[in-house]
Design a protein around this motif. Structure first.
Motif, short mmCIF file in Angstrom:
data_model
loop_
_atom_site.label_atom_id
_atom_site.label_comp_id
_atom_site.label_asym_id
_atom_site.label_seq_id
_atom_site.Cartn_x
_atom_site.Cartn_y
_atom_site.Cartn_z
N ASN A 1 -7.32 -8.76 -17.21
CA ASN A 1 -6.15 -7.88 -17.28
C ASN A 1 -6.45 -6.45 -16.82
N ASN A 2 -7.73 -6.13 -16.57
CA ASN A 2 -8.08 -4.80 -16.03
C ASN A 2 -8.25 -4.81 -14.52
N LEU A 3 -8.04 -5.96 -13.89
CA LEU A 3 -8.31 -6.12 -12.46
C LEU A 3 -7.53 -5.13 -11.60
N LEU A 4 -6.24 -4.98 -11.88
CA LEU A 4 -5.40 -4.13 -11.04
C LEU A 4 -5.87 -2.68 -11.06
N GLN A 5 -6.45 -2.26 -12.18
CA GLN A 5 -6.94 -0.88 -12.26
C GLN A 5 -8.10 -0.64 -11.31
N TYR A 6 -9.00 -1.63 -11.19
CA TYR A 6 -10.11 -1.50 -10.24
C TYR A 6 -9.57 -1.42 -8.81
N LYS B 1 1.27 -12.67 -6.67
CA LYS B 1 2.12 -12.07 -7.71
C LYS B 1 1.59 -10.71 -8.15
N LEU B 2 0.26 -10.59 -8.20
CA LEU B 2 -0.35 -9.34 -8.68
C LEU B 2 -0.22 -8.22 -7.66
N LEU B 3 -0.50 -8.52 -6.40
CA LEU B 3 -0.59 -7.48 -5.37
C LEU B 3 0.70 -7.24 -4.60
#
Length: 847
Positions: free
Chosen positions: A162-167, A188-190
């Protein structure tokens, strides 16, 4: 295989067959196919490039689409194709064309260019890193690795999914490598905001990746890099090296280290906070960000390092205090500070120069620039050491490695101010005296006129032909030309080639003349080949010394940032903060570094004090009307804390700052219409992220939480959040700005909550914003007064006042009615209690 990329027609020519064979191995790329001095592009690729490059689209035999451009224009056209979101495969001729040979020329892919794997200065930004990210997902954990091939910086870490997008948002990659099986998750995330490339799932293998890394770094294990226990990080890192090799990037010796990102060593700041505080980008185009204020660096290396320091503020007091001490030393020595600043402006980007050397894509001009840079860095080093002062700056200077031998090697081989490329027949890159053979062939090539004149004079003397001349054409090459009347004087060793009837002239050649011609024709290619060979040997020498250059580049980037911080501190009256582990924040006369820049006079800005601790004043509730400065106080406090951890001086009279490991913010209101989220949903999502990730050293600013819904809901949510933060075991330090005056009552029941207001002075019907934070609660919103200041028509202002009086009266009556109703209820229940008590007393007497 997707056949739409190919250009198969009936009876393909050998050239087209070769093109299709190579294209089939690299689907999804634009194939630049060298044919002589041109790059030709066929089929669908030709249509795409014709539109991007604005070049002519034609038809070849068999009605195949064709476009192209000269090979020397590659650096002009390549960035346009890559920046349009395409991968480019460069296919070159691997042998010299022989016109008499009927066989097809051997060709092969020499390089694949993608957004994340390029050092082309027209594609990447000089002041920013160009990261390629690889991500490996395993259940709820991730391995994330980041490489900037243009500088050699290589990072890896592991974290929760759940911290992936922050990186991703922190490193802002140009390209992301992802597992095929996870493509739906990443879609979906990007949401197509990043360039991604799918990698086969089998490549994400631990043993395969471990071997890739140890083989590249030439080590037996990865313990020396401190990443041996990062299984997922090792997998994602190995995939990056696989990707480089798969794209024909084998010359990558400048990638000499891999660094572990330890979250425990840095402040964790989420993307919302960077955005809310306008750290890297202002909300408005006309505005300025904190980075704009701080980035007065002299080098592109320093600029990139500064941004990385802001992205990852340090949590090590020793590192922070060392930076503060160096800034202080530079502030006291004006002469040294100015000397360093001016000389840093003249040095080149050593980081990216070393990458170009390693990848053998360096030009003669850039190598000569490196020589000048080494001389300048030596001058900076010697100037600092010569002062014989025992301080931190001297220690930095002494750590600069001696690279004079590299400079001497360059200047002994390369001519002064050489061209960007070695050109055929020019011979203006390598110095004379380096190669005897090269000097001889140059002498021959550049003395053509003198030699031919001498040869002509000799033949005139031998033959007594006074009008003898030497000429040249593409058919015969060099020849002797005489008039027909002199034909009887021609010696036997002359060979007749042509008679010109219209001009009464005859042309001859001799073995001596033909041999000289052959030498001349070969000289151009020989000079080119010999200069390239000597230049290549120089590059190989430099590759062996890349490590020293990289070490120095890091030192000078750091010196640049610290020198910049000292200039900014003096220019803006910043002071050195005191860092500690107290868990307290104490700022005296703090200012917003961006807002104060807008004031003509620095004394016009109204500073404010902020004190927070976990025992007496954990949460401050700030009230005040719009435009009074509530948000500025919140933002400036967070920014001052951030700047202190970066190692910069701060805009305050003084400050004692306990280490903060997370900075959270919830500021502003905006809809995220693209994914169907309202203002209130966005607000609640960001608030939830804060409340679910609090740590013992967190610092939180919350501005107008709950205003996206009804007043009662907003007050209820705000009160519940304050209560939650107050009773939380970590007691996070919090600034809470609000319009809800109902929240002032919380301080009566929660001992670590204090009410402050941004003071507003009212004179008759007008108000004056004092922008000063004082103890107490603001009883009025002054909304109508602010509307009047904004220029709302007076008719509306008068009507608003009438409505406000009615509402206040109704509210007062409502509270009075509620109070009377409550008293009646209370009396009723008290009487009931009295009756029950009386009955119990009688029962006890009977017993």
């Amino acid at each position: 295989m997707n056949k739409k990329y190919f250009c198969r027609k009936k009876e393909d020519t050998p050239l087209i067959k070769q093109y299709n064979d190579i294209k089939s191995k690299y689907p999804g790329t634009i194939l630049l196919f060298q044919v002589g001095d041109f790059y030709e592009i066929f089929g669908k690729d030709a249509i795409i490039c014709s539109n991007i490059l604005n070049i002519v689209l034609t038809k070849r035999l068999n009605n195949i689409n064709l476009a192209g451009f000269p090979c020397h224009s590659l650096n002009t056209h390549l960035p346009k194709i890559v920046n349009s979101g395409f991968r480019v495969a460069i296919c070159n001729q691997l042998e010299i064309s022989q016109k008499k040979e009927k066989n097809i020329i051997k060709r092969g892919i020499v390089e694949i260019i993608t957004p994340g794997v390029t050092i082309n200065e027209s594609i990447i930004k000089t002041k920013e890193n160009n990261f390629l990210i690889s991500i490996y997902i395993e259940y709820k954990r991730i391995g994330v690795s980041m490489l900037d091939i243009s500088t050699g910086e290589f990072f890896t870490t592991e974290d929760y999914k759940n911290n992936l997008l922050q990186y991703i948002k922190h490193f802002n990659p140009s390209e992301i490598l992802i597992q095929k099986k996870e493509k739906e998750f990443f879609y979906k995330l990007l949401k197509n905001k990043y360039y991604t490339f799918l990698i086969e799932d089998w490549i994400f293998d631990y043993l395969f990746s471990y071997e890739k890394l140890t083989s590249h770094f030439k080590t037996n294990s990865l313990k020396g890099f401190g990443i041996n226990d990062l299984k997922l990080g090792i997998i994602s890192s190995g995939v990056i090296l696989y990707y480089l090799h798969d794209n024909h990037h084998f010359k990558i010796k400048h990638i000499s280290n891999i660094h572990r990102i330890n979250k425990e060593e840095y402040i964790w700041i989420d993307d919302y906070t960077f955005k809310n505080l306008e750290i890297f980008k202002p909300f408005n185009k006309e505005g300025i960000s904190l980075l704009d204020v701080l980035d007065n660096t002299s080098t592109t290396m320093g600029s990139r390092l500064l941004k990385n320091w802001i992205l990852f503020p340090s949590l090590k007091i020793s590192i922070i205090e060392k930076r503060h001490k160096i800034i202080e030393e530079l502030c006291y020595d004006n002469t040294l500070r100015n000397f360093i600043k001016e000389n840093l402006k003249k040095i080149c980007d050593i980081e990216r120069i070393t990458a170009k050397i390693a990848m053998e894509k360096i030009s003669p001009r850039e190598i000569y620039t490196l020589h000048r840079t080494i001389l300048l860095t030596e001058e900076i080093k010697n100037n600092i050491i010569s002062k014989k002062i025992k301080n931190n700056i001297t220690l930095i200077a002494k750590s600069i490695l001696d690279c004079k031998y590299i400079s001497e090697k360059i200047v002994n081989i390369i001519q002064e101010n050489p061209p960007f490329q070695i050109e055929k027949g020019k011979g203006n890159v390598i110095k004379s005296g380096i190669s005897k053979d090269l000097d001889e062939i140059r002498a021959l090539y550049f003395s053509q006129k003198e030699h031919l004149e001498k040869l002509c004079y000799t033949e005139k003397s031998n033959t007594k032909i006074s009008n003898l001349k030497i000429g040249y054409n593409n058919i015969f090459g060099y020849y002797f030309e005489i008039k027909k009347r002199e034909e009887n004087k021609v010696p036997n060793y002359w060979i007749r080639k042509q008679s010109l009837s219209n001009s009464n002239k005859i042309r001859y050649v001799t073995e001596t003349l033909k041999n000289y011609e052959l030498k001349i024709l070969n000289a151009e290619q020989k000079i080119f080949s010999m200069e390239k060979e000597i230049f290549h040997k120089l590059i190989q020498y430099l590759i062996k010394n890349i490590k020293e250059l990289q070490i120095n580049s890091k030192i000078f980037a750091e010196l640049d940032v610290l020198c910049t911080f000292s200039f900014i501190a003096l220019e803006n009256n910043y002071t050195k903060p005191e860092m500690n582990n107290s868990g307290k924040i104490s700022i005296l006369d703090g200012r917003h570094p961006v807002i104060e820049k807008k004031f003509i006079s620095k004394s016009s800005y109204i500073p404010n004090d902020v004190f927070l601790d976990k025992k007496s004043q954990q949460i401050i509730i700030i009230t005040g009307p719009n435009m009074s400065g509530k948000s500025a106080v919140l933002r400036q406090t967070a920014i001052i804390i951030l700047m202190a951890h970066v190692g910069c001086f701060i805009p305050a009279k003084s400050a004692k700052i306990g280490l903060v490991d997370k900075i959270f913010s919830r500021i502003g209101a905006y809809d995220n219409i693209s994914i169907g989220e309202s203002t209130f949903m966005v607000e609640m999502n960001e608030t939830a992220n804060i409340l679910n990730n609090i740590t013992e050293k967190s610092f939180i600013i919350l501005d107008e939480v709950g205003r996206g819904t009804s007043t009662n809901d907003g007050v209820s949510i705000s009160k519940a959040i304050i209560e939650f933060l107050h009773k939380h075991k970590f007691r996070p330090l919090t600034l809470f700005a609000t319009h809800y005056h109902e929240l002032k009552e919380i301080s009566f029941s929660l001992k670590r909550v204090k009410n402050f207001q941004v003071y507003v002075k009212k004179i008759n019907d007008d108000i004056i914003f004092m922008y000063k934070l004082i103890l107490g609660n603001n009883k009025n919103s002054f909304g109508i007064n602010v509307a009047k200041m904004a220029g709302i028509p007076m008719e509306i202002i008068y009507r608003a006042k009438e409505i406000l009086k009615i509402l206040e009266k109704n509210e007062k009556n409502h509270y009075e009615d509620e109070y009377i109703f409550f008293l009646k209820k209370l009396i009723f229940y008290l009487k009931k209690i009295e009756k029950i008590s009386y009955s119990l007393t009688n029962i006890n007497k009977i017993n």
